[in-house]
Design an enzyme around this catalytic site. Structure first.
Site, mmCIF file in Angstrom:
data_model
loop_
_atom_site.group_PDB
_atom_site.id
_atom_site.type_symbol
_atom_site.label_atom_id
_atom_site.label_comp_id
_atom_site.label_asym_id
_atom_site.label_seq_id
_atom_site.Cartn_x
_atom_site.Cartn_y
_atom_site.Cartn_z
ATOM 1 N N ARG A 1 -4.288 9.649 5.089
ATOM 2 C CA ARG A 1 -4.463 11.014 4.587
ATOM 3 C C ARG A 1 -4.793 11.938 5.763
ATOM 4 O O ARG A 1 -5.486 11.525 6.694
ATOM 5 C CB ARG A 1 -5.610 11.002 3.579
ATOM 6 N N ASP B 1 -11.593 1.805 1.814
ATOM 7 C CA ASP B 1 -11.398 1.812 0.362
ATOM 8 C C ASP B 1 -12.626 2.169 -0.464
ATOM 9 O O ASP B 1 -12.546 3.013 -1.347
ATOM 10 C CB ASP B 1 -10.860 0.457 -0.149
ATOM 11 N N GLU C 1 -9.653 -1.911 -5.439
ATOM 12 C CA GLU C 1 -8.759 -1.542 -4.328
ATOM 13 C C GLU C 1 -9.200 -2.260 -3.043
ATOM 14 O O GLU C 1 -8.372 -2.759 -2.278
ATOM 15 C CB GLU C 1 -8.794 -0.028 -4.128
#
Length: 183
Positions: free
Chosen positions: A23, A105, A123
């Site tokens: 990101r 995560d 996750e």
């Protein structure tokens, strides 16, 4: 790279353990730097996901990054109060391109009423195998979760109301000053 100066804008990039981009946040104003930490702020900032999706943040967010802790803290300033989003992540490094860290995560969200929630445990389990996290990562993250919870409970650092007030005020001063310079 030289430390960014107060009032400068930097990009923030998070990566996955295998080095793939996760990101990107554009236009984060630096409010304070030291050899140990960086405090920044963004407002309606463009975020780009690894798959190319783009979105814009909805509120002013203060960010705290530290060189020694495996977490970073985002304080989202909302009408109902401050919501914290804490990423379990490698300590940051900064180069000419961006402030960078590896996202592991797990996240802790702290609501305005003080409720804490550990997020994305499933996750983390999946990515531990997928990205082949080294054995030492798990105990490091568990220790840093405990440290983070202690900071939250003790209202230490970014979790203190003074932190939010001081750095939000500084952000307003710097953005106000920049607007006047351009006129």
């Amino acid at each position: 790279m030289k430390q960014p100066r107060e009032g400068e804008f930097i990009t923030i990039k998070s990566y996955k353990h295998d080095g793939s981009l996760h990101r990107t946040w554009r236009d984060n104003m630096v409010l304070k730097t030291s050899d140990q930490s960086i405090i920044g702020c963004n407002d309606h900032t463009l975020v780009t996901e690894a798959d190319g999706r783009r979105w814009v943040t909805r509120e002013v967010a203060l960010m705290y990054f530290h060189k020694h802790f495996w977490f970073n803290i985002v304080a989202m300033i909302r009408k109902r109060g401050v919501t914290y989003y804490c990423n379990l992540a490698s300590p940051y490094l900064i180069d000419n391109e961006a402030l960078k860290y590896i996202d592991y995560d797990l996240d802790i969200k702290v609501f305005p009423d003080g409720e804490k929630r550990l997020l994305d445990v499933d996750e983390y389990e999946i990515h531990t195998k997928k990205y082949n996290y080294p054995d030492e990562i798990d105990p490091i993250l568990k220790y840093n979760i405990q440290e983070l919870v202690r900071w939250i409970d003790e209202k230490k650092g970014p979790f203190s109301p003074e932190f939010v007030n001081i750095w939000y005020e500084r952000y307003i001063q710097l953005t106000h000053r920049k607007k006047h310079r351009h006129n």
